[in-house]
Design a protein around this motif. Structure first.
Motif, short mmCIF file in Angstrom:
data_model
loop_
_atom_site.label_atom_id
_atom_site.label_comp_id
_atom_site.label_asym_id
_atom_site.label_seq_id
_atom_site.Cartn_x
_atom_site.Cartn_y
_atom_site.Cartn_z
N ALA A 1 54.27 41.76 42.61
CA ALA A 1 53.76 41.20 41.36
C ALA A 1 52.36 41.74 41.06
N LYS A 2 51.54 41.89 42.13
CA LYS A 2 50.20 42.42 41.94
C LYS A 2 50.26 43.86 41.40
N ILE A 3 51.21 44.64 41.96
CA ILE A 3 51.34 46.04 41.52
C ILE A 3 51.76 46.08 40.06
N ASP A 4 52.59 45.11 39.65
CA ASP A 4 53.00 45.04 38.25
C ASP A 4 51.87 44.57 37.34
N GLY A 5 50.71 44.32 37.91
CA GLY A 5 49.55 44.01 37.09
C GLY A 5 49.22 42.54 36.98
N ALA A 6 49.92 41.69 37.73
CA ALA A 6 49.59 40.26 37.65
C ALA A 6 48.36 39.96 38.49
N ASN A 7 47.51 39.03 38.03
CA ASN A 7 46.41 38.61 38.89
C ASN A 7 46.85 37.40 39.71
N TYR A 8 45.97 36.95 40.62
CA TYR A 8 46.37 35.88 41.54
C TYR A 8 46.73 34.59 40.81
N LEU A 9 46.03 34.31 39.71
CA LEU A 9 46.34 33.08 38.99
C LEU A 9 47.74 33.13 38.41
N GLN A 10 48.11 34.33 37.90
CA GLN A 10 49.47 34.48 37.36
C GLN A 10 50.50 34.39 38.49
N VAL A 11 50.16 35.00 39.63
CA VAL A 11 51.08 34.93 40.77
C VAL A 11 51.30 33.47 41.15
N TYR A 12 50.22 32.70 41.16
CA TYR A 12 50.32 31.29 41.52
C TYR A 12 51.27 30.56 40.57
N VAL B 1 35.72 47.71 44.46
CA VAL B 1 34.71 46.65 44.45
C VAL B 1 35.10 45.58 43.43
N LEU B 2 35.56 46.07 42.27
CA LEU B 2 35.99 45.16 41.22
C LEU B 2 37.13 44.27 41.71
N ALA B 3 38.09 44.90 42.39
CA ALA B 3 39.24 44.15 42.88
C ALA B 3 38.79 43.08 43.87
N ALA B 4 37.85 43.47 44.77
CA ALA B 4 37.37 42.51 45.75
C ALA B 4 36.69 41.34 45.06
N ARG B 5 35.91 41.67 44.00
CA ARG B 5 35.22 40.60 43.30
C ARG B 5 36.22 39.68 42.60
N SER B 6 37.24 40.27 42.01
CA SER B 6 38.21 39.43 41.31
C SER B 6 39.02 38.61 42.31
N ASN B 7 39.25 39.17 43.52
CA ASN B 7 39.89 38.39 44.57
C ASN B 7 39.05 37.17 44.91
N ARG B 8 37.76 37.40 45.04
CA ARG B 8 36.88 36.30 45.41
C ARG B 8 36.87 35.25 44.31
N ALA B 9 36.88 35.72 43.05
CA ALA B 9 36.89 34.77 41.93
C ALA B 9 38.18 33.95 41.95
N SER B 10 39.32 34.60 42.19
CA SER B 10 40.57 33.84 42.20
C SER B 10 40.60 32.87 43.36
N TYR B 11 40.06 33.31 44.50
CA TYR B 11 40.00 32.44 45.67
C TYR B 11 39.21 31.18 45.34
N ALA B 12 38.05 31.38 44.72
CA ALA B 12 37.21 30.23 44.37
C ALA B 12 37.91 29.32 43.37
N LEU B 13 38.59 29.95 42.43
CA LEU B 13 39.27 29.18 41.37
C LEU B 13 40.44 28.38 41.93
N LEU B 14 41.14 28.98 42.89
CA LEU B 14 42.35 28.33 43.42
C LEU B 14 42.01 27.29 44.50
#
Lengths: 285, 300
Positions: free
Chosen positions: A181-192, B2-15
């Motif tokens: 799903a990530k490769i298809d461009g979804a972010n973690y919130l969408q995956v959730y 770097v951007l991906a890592a930052r967005s990971n951290r943001a999603s982690y915080a949000l979730l």
């Protein structure tokens, strides 16, 4: 096949073992059922008959106790409050615990170990044991006699166990599914929202039933936080009936039956889920 | 990257953030606040005065505190020698299908654990009242209609009805825990034991019990942790009475705080209760860890 094995295993059970098993089970069953059956028929018994003989079955069965209990107890109002607390808490706990469990198990972070054990500490405290600090805090913030003053602690105290249940389930979702799903461009919130929530339906049911049950039977917090009847729940209303009509416990028992019906329905419909929750180590008395 | 890592951290915080924040604010902050209050003489209003360890000293020299601790100890004992062994035995009987109608028994044993503490307290309050159900049944059996149940009015026996209720109510929890763990046992192993001619007693003693030792230990941890924490049944059933004879630490805390308005003192009791359960759990889990290590070594 399995059945056959059991039978061959059972054939060797020595007689004394079987007898002991039956005796213990029978004793426990009678001990468990008798008070409940007694409660049931006494609630249909007129007051004079209870005074005359506490044990006997009613001669003239009556629903007067129920009518009286429903009116004096204001159960309509109490049921609405209980339902509001249980439903809102359950929905919030399910959403928060699954999202946290997802972050903890599927998004790599060096903080996870720390946060997970931080939340795990919550398994050691209950509303009862922290009622003094909770009351002081709520009083300071003006949250007594408000719905928020109940809902916020309810969510907080149910979240630890829910995260623990949810994490054990979400961990088993294959990483490939999430990577794809990530490769298809979804972010973690969408995956959730699109993958984790729909796939977690079995554990969501368990968490929801379990949380609902915990809220339904909770007593101490609402009792302490309510100085008027506005936020009282079924359990608190029930406890306040104790002093009234003190010798007519037919009336009291009718109220008990009314208050217990939702639990009975929950039990009959979701026994397996409740068992799963408890078997995974919920802390009770 | 770097951007991906930052967005990971943001999603982690949000979730994970909302759960952590609400949990921390509601559970951790009040406990810390209460720790501070426990060193004061705050009465619920006005300015608290710092009094050092006075509250703790007063508490440890109060006989009611020690009597509450004694009753809490009995509650733990009922779990350790009552609920847990009985729950295990019942689970074993159901798991091995030693009796018929196991579904019925399963339901009956588990049901009380789901009942609300208020309901259980009201019901058993009437059952054990001086002129309640037990008294009436004894009275009818002995032909003395005026019989009054007074044996639970003495200092030493006042807690017994509560202990009986706990046994009635919570054995089902340990039953369910053991049943779930027994069902993980591989049927092949049992089948092999049966084929080898092992008796039911030997299967229980040499196969099942050693396997369940970790479960016994975790159950003991639950028992200790749970015993200090809940008191609502007792609150409604006896309110600690007669006098303070059936008091437990939780009730002692409630009474001092909300009946006598000694918030500082009540906070000190709350802290002691929390420390006591954390301390006992730490001891038990280190015992559990040592036990399971030895068990693994012994098995290899």
């Amino acid at each position: 096949m399995a059945d056959h094995e059991w039978k061959s295993g059972r054939a060797r059970v020595p007689l004394p073992f079987t007898i002991v098993s039956y005796v213990v089970l029978a004793f426990f069953t009678v001990f468990t059922l008798f008070p409940l059956i007694w409660l049931g028929y006494t609630s249909f018994k007129p007051e004079q008959e209870i005074v005359a003989n506490m044990v006997a079955l009613p001669v003239n069965w009556t629903v007067r106790n129920y009518v009286q209990a429903w009116q004096l107890g204001e159960f309509g109002h109490l049921f609405v409050n209980s339902l509001i607390f249980c439903v809102v808490t359950t929905v919030v706990v399910v959403l928060l615990s699954l999202s946290a469990a997802f972050a903890f198990t599927k998004i790599p972070s060096r903080w996870t170990r720390l946060w997970f054990s931080f939340i795990g500490l919550g398994l050691l405290v209950t509303i009862s044991s922290s009622i003094v600090p909770l009351f002081i805090a709520a009083n300071y913030l003006g949250l007594t006699n408000t719905y928020l003053g109940i809902l916020i602690p309810y969510v907080a105290f149910n979240i630890s166990f829910a995260v623990y249940l949810a994490a054990s389930f979400v961990r088993s979702i294959p990483n490939e599914v999430i990577e794809a799903a990530k490769i298809d461009g979804a972010n973690y919130l969408q995956v959730y929202r699109l993958i984790v929530l729909p796939m977690s339906r079995p554990i969501i049911t368990t968490i929801a039933i379990f949380t609902f049950h915990a809220c339904w039977v909770e007593y101490v917090l609402v009792y302490m936080m309510s100085s008027d009847s506005s936020i009282r729940t079924v359990q608190v209303g029930l406890s306040l009936l104790k002093g009234q009509l003190s010798f007519n416990f037919g009336f009291l028992f009718a109220a008990v039956v009314i208050a217990s019906l939702p639990l009975l329905i929950l039990y009959l419909a979701f026994r397996k889920h409740l068992q799963t929750g408890f078997s995974l180590g919920a802390l009770k008395g | 990257m770097v951007l991906a890592a930052r967005s990971n951290r943001a999603s982690y915080a949000l979730l994970a953030g909302p759960a952590i924040v609400i949990y921390g604010l509601v559970i951790v902050v009040p406990v810390l606040y209460s720790l501070v209050l426990s060193f004061t003489d705050w009465a619920g209003m006005g300015v608290p005065n710092f009094v050092g360890f006075t509250n703790y000293v007063v508490m440890f020299s109060d006989p009611i505190f020690w009597w509450g601790l004694r009753n809490n100890g009995l509650v733990v004992l009922v779990s350790l020698i009552g609920q847990i062994p009985l729950g295990f035995f019942l689970a074993y009987v159901i798991y091995r299908r030693l009796v018929r109608h196991s579904g019925f028994f399963e339901a009956v044993i588990f049901f009380p654990a789901l009942m609300s503490p208020v309901v259980v307290a009201l019901l058993f309050g009437v059952v054990f009242a001086p002129s309640g159900l037990v008294a009436e049944m004894i009275g009818r059996a002995t032909g003395n209609p005026m019989f009054s149940l007074t044996i639970f009015n003495t200092k030493n026996t006042a807690i017994i009805p509560y202990l009986i209720v706990l046994l009635w109510m919570y054995t089902g929890i340990y039953f369910i825990i053991f049943l779930a763990n027994l069902q993980k046992t591989s049927p092949e192993m049992l089948e092999a034991a049966v084929l080898d001619g092992a008796s039911e007693w030997n299967i229980l003693k040499s196969l099942i019990v050693p396997q369940q030792i970790p479960v016994f230990l975790t159950s003991a941890i639950y028992a200790v942790a749970g015993s200090l924490k809940s008191f609502e049944i007792l609150w409604i059933m006896t309110n600690g009475g007669p006098s303070y004879y059936s008091n437990v630490l939780g009730l002692y805390m409630i009474q001092n705080t909300f009946s006598f308005y000694k918030y500082g003192f009540g906070s000190a009791i709350a802290i002691v209760v929390i420390l006591l359960s954390v301390f006992m759990i730490l001891i038990l889990s280190s015992i559990a860890a040592r036990f399971s290590r030895r068990f693994e070594q012994g098995a290899t």
